[in-house]
Design an enzyme around this catalytic site. Structure first.
Site, PDB file in Angstrom:
ATOM      1  N   SER A  46      -2.302   3.079   3.059  1.00  8.23           N
ATOM      2  CA  SER A  46      -2.014   2.323   4.178  1.00  8.23           C
ATOM      3  C   SER A  46      -2.968   2.607   5.230  1.00  8.23           C
ATOM      4  O   SER A  46      -2.689   3.467   6.175  1.00  8.23           O
ATOM      5  CB  SER A  46      -0.450   2.385   4.432  1.00  8.23           C
ATOM      6  OG  SER A  46      -0.075   1.860   5.561  1.00  8.23           O
ATOM      7  N   SER A  47      -3.630   1.342   5.772  1.00  9.75           N
ATOM      8  CA  SER A  47      -4.515   1.349   6.976  1.00  9.75           C
ATOM      9  C   SER A  47      -3.571   1.242   8.278  1.00  9.75           C
ATOM     10  O   SER A  47      -3.605   2.076   9.295  1.00  9.75           O
ATOM     11  CB  SER A  47      -5.516   0.368   7.105  1.00  9.75           C
ATOM     12  OG  SER A  47      -4.773  -1.204   6.916  1.00  9.75           O
ATOM     13  N   GLU A  77      -6.410  -8.946   3.543  1.00  3.28           N
ATOM     14  CA  GLU A  77      -5.959 -10.053   4.381  1.00  3.28           C
ATOM     15  C   GLU A  77      -7.229 -10.652   5.026  1.00  3.28           C
ATOM     16  O   GLU A  77      -7.433 -11.853   5.026  1.00  3.28           O
ATOM     17  CB  GLU A  77      -5.321  -9.447   5.651  1.00  3.28           C
ATOM     18  CG  GLU A  77      -4.785 -10.711   6.486  1.00  3.28           C
ATOM     19  CD  GLU A  77      -4.120 -10.438   7.598  1.00  3.28           C
ATOM     20  OE1 GLU A  77      -4.224 -11.026   8.797  1.00  3.28           O
ATOM     21  OE2 GLU A  77      -3.392  -9.614   7.671  1.00  3.28           O
ATOM     22  N   SER A 112       4.304  -0.532   5.457  1.00  6.19           N
ATOM     23  CA  SER A 112       4.357  -0.454   3.571  1.00  6.19           C
ATOM     24  C   SER A 112       5.116   0.567   2.984  1.00  6.19           C
ATOM     25  O   SER A 112       5.122   1.003   1.966  1.00  6.19           O
ATOM     26  CB  SER A 112       3.031  -0.401   3.296  1.00  6.19           C
ATOM     27  OG  SER A 112       2.338   0.824   4.044  1.00  6.19           O
ATOM     28  N   HIS A 157      -0.676 -10.138   1.539  1.00  5.90           N
ATOM     29  CA  HIS A 157      -2.072 -10.267   2.424  1.00  5.90           C
ATOM     30  C   HIS A 157      -2.588 -11.300   2.433  1.00  5.90           C
ATOM     31  O   HIS A 157      -3.507 -11.867   3.181  1.00  5.90           O
ATOM     32  CB  HIS A 157      -2.741  -9.225   1.974  1.00  5.90           C
ATOM     33  CG  HIS A 157      -2.426  -7.810   1.917  1.00  5.90           C
ATOM     34  ND1 HIS A 157      -1.600  -7.258   0.944  1.00  5.90           N
ATOM     35  CD2 HIS A 157      -2.616  -6.804   2.926  1.00  5.90           C
ATOM     36  CE1 HIS A 157      -1.387  -5.972   1.064  1.00  5.90           C
ATOM     37  NE2 HIS A 157      -1.848  -5.779   2.167  1.00  5.90           N
ATOM     38  N   THR A 204      -3.808  -9.799  11.629  1.00  6.34           N
ATOM     39  CA  THR A 204      -2.652  -9.640  11.908  1.00  6.34           C
ATOM     40  C   THR A 204      -1.825  -8.170  12.121  1.00  6.34           C
ATOM     41  O   THR A 204      -0.943  -8.183  13.149  1.00  6.34           O
ATOM     42  CB  THR A 204      -1.273 -10.341  10.971  1.00  6.34           C
ATOM     43  OG1 THR A 204      -1.377  -9.719   9.623  1.00  6.34           O
ATOM     44  CG2 THR A 204      -1.656 -11.710  10.810  1.00  6.34           C
ATOM     45  N   HIS A 242       0.800  -1.177   0.056  1.00  8.32           N
ATOM     46  CA  HIS A 242      -0.124  -0.067  -0.093  1.00  8.32           C
ATOM     47  C   HIS A 242       0.768   1.340   0.022  1.00  8.32           C
ATOM     48  O   HIS A 242       0.944   2.001   0.893  1.00  8.32           O
ATOM     49  CB  HIS A 242      -0.925  -0.070   1.114  1.00  8.32           C
ATOM     50  CG  HIS A 242      -1.888  -0.976   0.959  1.00  8.32           C
ATOM     51  ND1 HIS A 242      -2.516  -1.752   2.241  1.00  8.32           N
ATOM     52  CD2 HIS A 242      -2.534  -1.508   0.126  1.00  8.32           C
ATOM     53  CE1 HIS A 242      -3.543  -2.537   1.728  1.00  8.32           C
ATOM     54  NE2 HIS A 242      -3.534  -2.503   0.415  1.00  8.32           N
ATOM     55  N   CYS A 254       2.256 -14.056   3.187  1.00  7.27           N
ATOM     56  CA  CYS A 254       3.283 -13.861   4.374  1.00  7.27           C
ATOM     57  C   CYS A 254       2.945 -15.115   5.290  1.00  7.27           C
ATOM     58  O   CYS A 254       1.824 -15.549   5.602  1.00  7.27           O
ATOM     59  CB  CYS A 254       2.840 -12.559   5.338  1.00  7.27           C
ATOM     60  SG  CYS A 254       3.562 -12.528   6.843  1.00  7.27           S
TER      61      CYS A 254
END
Length: 293
Positions: free
Chosen positions: A228-229, A133, A272, A78, A169, A44, A100
């Site tokens: 990017s959260s 994810e 990220s 993700h 995660t 992201h 991941c």
């Protein structure tokens, strides 16, 4: 007056999962001249996505996937639901799987409970609805898992039925603890409630470190992509302890007014955020201080 100290946080930047995904993309691009597609943004961060696109990586959507045949498609860190693998198999697509390992283990745990537990509990995922994810996790349950992001969404759960709680995660440890406490308070007397701390420590442990880093500098420049959260969460942790924290997506967002009177400037970022982008921000700050910005 001496120039302020500029420090890039050594622990900021890509997590291991993202590093591995990018390395796989670079290896595949160098291995073959055949097209390489990535299902969704590999990370992201638009600058890093653009860098890899210039090297030959093409970002596609799930709708695009259904129109491809016999090509290579990279799955980012993700993770993906089983339906993506089925679609790829049907169309002769070669999967380059960069999921991941932490996410992959979580997918497997959820699928194991869903497939092999009788009676099947309600599978609840503490996470952001619609996040890539989370979509992969929900996919392990044929779409039946309940996703909750906040305490006010717990009304989705039947508190008279068994519950198994997992976490995306990258969620906060405190948020998960609050979920566990509230569910425990509401469940019926004979309900079996199991919860699993599935939060990645490489991400979770950054919070306390970043707060300390932000407190130790006069000004913080937090570098993160707009999508990017994780970046939004970590930036607000910095802002909470240092009101002179500024969110920038790239070097061009920097304003020299932000650092007036500062003796120390800290540069940090999300999981990220590429290191090279934080370095570009640092170089821009240096030029500003020297009068060349």
């Amino acid at each position: 007056m001496a120039e302020p100290i500029i420090e890039i946080d050594a622990r900021s930047g890509f997590c291991h999962g993202v590093v591995t995904a990018i390395r796989k993309a670079e290896e595949e691009l160098s291995r073959s001249s055949e097209p390489l597609y990535c299902l969704g943004d590999i990370v992201h961060n638009s600058d890093e996505v653009e860098r890899l696109e210039k090297a030959g990586l093409t970002t596609i959507t799930h709708s695009d996937l259904k129109d491809l045949n016999g090509v290579r498609v990279l799955l980012r860190a993700h993770g993906e639901p089983p339906s993506t693998y089925r679609c790829a198999s049907e169309r002769g697509i070669e999967i380059v799987d960069a999921t991941c390992p932490v996410v992959l283990r979580l997918q497997q745990r959820i699928k194991e409970v869903y497939d092999n537990t009788t009676p099947r509990p309600q599978i609840v995922i503490y996470g952001k609805s619609g996040h890539a994810e989370v979509n992969g996790l929900v996919g392990q349950t044929n779409g039946e898992a309940i996703v909750v992001e906040s305490l006010d969404q717990l009304s989705k759960i039947d508190f008279n039925r068994d519950i198994s709680l997992y976490s995306q995660t990258t969620m906060s440890l405190q948020g998960l603890a609050e979920m566990v406490e509230e569910i425990s308070r509401r469940i019926g007397p004979d309900v079996r409630f199991q919860y699993f701390d599935t939060i990645c420590r490489q991400v979770a442990n950054r919070v306390n470190h970043l707060r300390e880093f932000a407190e130790s500098h006069d000004v913080i420049l937090f570098v993160a992509g707009a999508k990017s959260s994780n970046g939004k969460v970590l930036f607000h942790e910095c802002l909470d302890v240092n009101p002179r924290s500024y969110l920038v997506s790239r070097a061009g967002d920097f304003s020299s007014e932000w650092i007036d009177g500062a003796t120390s400037i800290g540069i940090c970022g999300a999981t990220s955020t590429p290191r090279w982008l934080m370095e570009q921000v640092r170089d821009t700050v240096k030029k500003s201080l020297s009068g060349n910005g």
